[in-house]
Design a protein around this motif. Structure first.
Motif, mmCIF file in Angstrom:
data_model
loop_
_atom_site.group_PDB
_atom_site.id
_atom_site.type_symbol
_atom_site.label_atom_id
_atom_site.label_comp_id
_atom_site.label_asym_id
_atom_site.label_seq_id
_atom_site.Cartn_x
_atom_site.Cartn_y
_atom_site.Cartn_z
ATOM 1 N N LEU A 1 0.411 -1.362 0.635
ATOM 2 C CA LEU A 1 0.078 0.129 0.238
ATOM 3 C C LEU A 1 1.080 0.500 0.237
ATOM 4 C CD1 LEU A 1 -2.374 -0.827 2.280
ATOM 5 C CD2 LEU A 1 -3.179 -0.225 0.329
ATOM 6 N N TRP A 2 1.688 1.261 0.738
ATOM 7 C CA TRP A 2 2.958 2.573 0.742
ATOM 8 C C TRP A 2 3.415 3.213 -0.482
ATOM 9 C CZ3 TRP A 2 8.482 3.107 0.472
ATOM 10 C CH2 TRP A 2 8.448 4.591 0.147
ATOM 11 N N GLU A 3 3.903 1.471 -0.891
ATOM 12 C CA GLU A 3 4.723 1.932 -2.660
ATOM 13 C C GLU A 3 3.516 2.490 -3.541
ATOM 14 O OE1 GLU A 3 6.142 -2.192 -3.123
ATOM 15 O OE2 GLU A 3 7.999 -1.765 -2.153
ATOM 16 N N THR A 4 2.429 1.606 -3.807
ATOM 17 C CA THR A 4 1.362 2.377 -4.199
ATOM 18 C C THR A 4 0.806 3.892 -3.906
ATOM 19 O OG1 THR A 4 0.602 0.158 -4.179
ATOM 20 C CG2 THR A 4 -1.228 2.059 -5.630
ATOM 21 N N TYR A 5 0.352 4.205 -2.957
ATOM 22 C CA TYR A 5 0.733 5.405 -2.804
ATOM 23 C C TYR A 5 1.256 6.363 -3.024
ATOM 24 C CZ TYR A 5 -3.774 3.911 0.215
ATOM 25 O OH TYR A 5 -5.245 3.497 -0.120
ATOM 26 N N ASN A 6 2.883 6.161 -2.486
ATOM 27 C CA ASN A 6 4.160 6.571 -2.629
ATOM 28 C C ASN A 6 4.092 7.179 -4.506
ATOM 29 O OD1 ASN A 6 6.447 8.609 -1.715
ATOM 30 N ND2 ASN A 6 7.857 6.684 -2.997
ATOM 31 N N ASP A 7 4.347 5.823 -4.984
ATOM 32 C CA ASP A 7 4.498 6.156 -6.999
ATOM 33 C C ASP A 7 3.756 6.688 -7.123
ATOM 34 O OD1 ASP A 7 6.895 4.932 -5.471
ATOM 35 O OD2 ASP A 7 5.675 2.483 -7.037
ATOM 36 N N ALA A 8 2.385 7.039 -6.743
ATOM 37 C CA ALA A 8 1.004 7.423 -7.161
ATOM 38 C C ALA A 8 1.451 8.898 -6.758
ATOM 39 C CB ALA A 8 -0.459 6.715 -7.427
ATOM 40 N N GLY A 9 1.417 8.734 -6.150
ATOM 41 C CA GLY A 9 2.135 10.566 -5.792
ATOM 42 C C GLY A 9 3.038 10.958 -6.105
ATOM 43 N N ILE A 10 4.013 10.471 -6.926
ATOM 44 C CA ILE A 10 5.328 10.868 -7.585
ATOM 45 C C ILE A 10 4.240 10.963 -9.026
ATOM 46 C CG2 ILE A 10 6.928 10.477 -8.737
ATOM 47 C CD1 ILE A 10 7.796 8.615 -6.097
ATOM 48 N N GLU A 11 3.519 10.161 -9.740
ATOM 49 C CA GLU A 11 3.235 10.734 -10.526
ATOM 50 C C GLU A 11 2.332 11.730 -11.033
ATOM 51 O OE1 GLU A 11 4.645 9.436 -13.722
ATOM 52 O OE2 GLU A 11 6.108 8.192 -12.692
ATOM 53 N N ALA A 12 1.293 11.696 -10.068
ATOM 54 C CA ALA A 12 0.472 13.031 -9.836
ATOM 55 C C ALA A 12 1.197 14.558 -9.539
ATOM 56 C CB ALA A 12 -0.371 13.000 -8.746
ATOM 57 N N TYR A 13 2.589 14.265 -8.820
ATOM 58 C CA TYR A 13 3.223 15.560 -8.748
ATOM 59 C C TYR A 13 3.681 16.108 -10.431
ATOM 60 C CZ TYR A 13 6.969 18.424 -6.912
ATOM 61 O OH TYR A 13 7.515 19.639 -6.779
ATOM 62 N N LYS A 14 4.546 15.038 -10.993
ATOM 63 C CA LYS A 14 5.508 15.255 -11.861
ATOM 64 C C LYS A 14 4.654 15.634 -12.624
ATOM 65 C CE LYS A 14 8.824 11.087 -11.442
ATOM 66 N NZ LYS A 14 8.787 10.239 -12.237
ATOM 67 N N GLN A 15 2.994 15.700 -13.091
ATOM 68 C CA GLN A 15 2.178 16.251 -13.512
ATOM 69 C C GLN A 15 0.941 17.232 -13.155
ATOM 70 O OE1 GLN A 15 -0.440 12.434 -14.677
ATOM 71 N NE2 GLN A 15 1.092 11.184 -15.008
ATOM 72 N N GLY A 16 1.947 17.939 -12.623
ATOM 73 C CA GLY A 16 1.495 19.134 -11.695
ATOM 74 C C GLY A 16 -0.159 19.000 -10.977
ATOM 75 N N ARG A 17 -0.375 17.753 -10.319
ATOM 76 C CA ARG A 17 -1.967 17.612 -9.958
ATOM 77 C C ARG A 17 -1.599 17.536 -8.547
ATOM 78 N NH1 ARG A 17 -1.908 12.790 -13.278
ATOM 79 N NH2 ARG A 17 -2.437 11.566 -11.354
ATOM 80 N N TYR A 18 -1.097 18.475 -8.382
ATOM 81 C CA TYR A 18 -0.982 18.962 -6.618
ATOM 82 C C TYR A 18 -1.991 18.624 -5.553
ATOM 83 C CZ TYR A 18 3.097 21.355 -8.350
ATOM 84 O OH TYR A 18 4.122 21.935 -9.191
ATOM 85 N N ALA A 19 -3.183 18.073 -5.911
ATOM 86 C CA ALA A 19 -4.543 18.103 -4.600
ATOM 87 C C ALA A 19 -3.991 16.507 -5.112
ATOM 88 C CB ALA A 19 -5.659 18.434 -5.844
ATOM 89 N N GLU A 20 -4.009 15.923 -6.168
ATOM 90 C CA GLU A 20 -4.047 14.520 -5.914
ATOM 91 C C GLU A 20 -2.597 14.014 -5.163
ATOM 92 O OE1 GLU A 20 -4.349 10.375 -8.826
ATOM 93 O OE2 GLU A 20 -4.435 12.658 -9.944
ATOM 94 N N ALA A 21 -1.714 14.495 -5.402
ATOM 95 C CA ALA A 21 -0.207 13.981 -5.037
ATOM 96 C C ALA A 21 -0.574 13.901 -3.462
ATOM 97 C CB ALA A 21 0.430 15.280 -5.170
ATOM 98 N N GLU A 22 -1.146 15.173 -2.768
ATOM 99 C CA GLU A 22 -1.318 15.834 -1.546
ATOM 100 C C GLU A 22 -2.399 14.619 -1.032
ATOM 101 O OE1 GLU A 22 -2.729 18.710 1.728
ATOM 102 O OE2 GLU A 22 -3.369 19.117 -0.353
ATOM 103 N N LYS A 23 -2.994 13.884 -1.505
ATOM 104 C CA LYS A 23 -3.674 13.024 -0.880
ATOM 105 C C LYS A 23 -3.086 11.375 -1.155
ATOM 106 C CE LYS A 23 -8.542 14.373 -2.124
ATOM 107 N NZ LYS A 23 -9.701 14.583 -3.011
ATOM 108 N N LEU A 24 -2.751 11.496 -1.861
ATOM 109 C CA LEU A 24 -1.501 10.071 -2.524
ATOM 110 C C LEU A 24 -0.722 10.086 -1.054
ATOM 111 C CD1 LEU A 24 -2.051 9.668 -6.017
ATOM 112 C CD2 LEU A 24 -2.969 7.829 -3.949
ATOM 113 N N TRP A 25 -0.046 10.632 -0.895
ATOM 114 C CA TRP A 25 1.482 11.105 -0.081
ATOM 115 C C TRP A 25 0.532 11.174 1.166
ATOM 116 C CZ3 TRP A 25 4.464 14.727 -3.249
ATOM 117 C CH2 TRP A 25 5.136 13.943 -4.234
ATOM 118 N N LEU A 26 -0.394 11.778 1.487
ATOM 119 C CA LEU A 26 -1.026 11.689 2.599
ATOM 120 C C LEU A 26 -1.707 10.196 3.159
ATOM 121 C CD1 LEU A 26 -3.169 15.414 3.518
ATOM 122 C CD2 LEU A 26 -0.825 14.729 4.516
#
Length: 158
Positions: free
Chosen positions: A34-59
């Motif tokens: 779960l941690w890896e999934t959330y972390n990796d998805a957060g990285i992708e969202a961040y790279k794409q400038g989807r900050y709100a999604e990245a925040e939710k995933l990284w939280l």
């Protein structure tokens, strides 16, 4: 006739034991996955400038990382990622305590000269520069550079 029954009973119990071990290890690995999934998805969202999604995933990744214990490097990674997100958004007051905590965890868990420590120092230094705290930033950058140089000399590339 009793010997085959006893043998079957032993085989059955052995199978039950193996099943319990398999289930137990699966439940142990679930927070890691779960941690890896959330972390990796957060990285992708961040790279794409989807900050709100990245925040939710990284939280969510942070919540999973908390389960690994207070000195786990994955917790430091989660804190550092979230701090980077906040820094990118100009939320310096939210980012700084996360950098401090990530740095503290990495230094204790991995040692003061680990490359992860250098990464956190570099990221934290960027925040300090953006908040006009140049002397502190320079110190952190110098320390990160020393760590990087040490690892480069220990592991030269061909």
């Amino acid at each position: 006739r009793k010997e085959p029954d006893m043998l079957n009973l032993r085989i059955n119990w052995a199978m039950v034991g193996m099943l319990c071990l398999a289930l137990g290890s699966a439940s142990y690995s679930q927070p890691i996955l779960l941690w890896e999934t959330y972390n990796d998805a957060g990285i992708e969202a961040y790279k794409q400038g989807r900050y709100a999604e990245a925040e939710k995933l990284w939280l969510a990744a942070l919540k999973e990382a908390e389960k690994f214990g207070p000195q786990d490097p994955r917790l430091a990674t989660s804190l550092n990622n979230l701090a980077e997100l906040y820094r990118a958004q100009g939320k310096y007051a939210e980012a700084e305590p996360l950098y401090k905590r990530a740095l503290e965890i990495d230094e204790k868990a991995l040692g003061p000269d680990h490359p992860n420590v250098a990464t956190t120092l570099e990221n934290y230094a960027a925040l300090l520069r953006e908040t006009q705290r140049n002397a502190e930033a320079t110190e952190m950058e110098a320390r990160a550079k020393e760590i990087r140089a040490k690892h480069a000399s220990e592991n030269p590339t061909k």
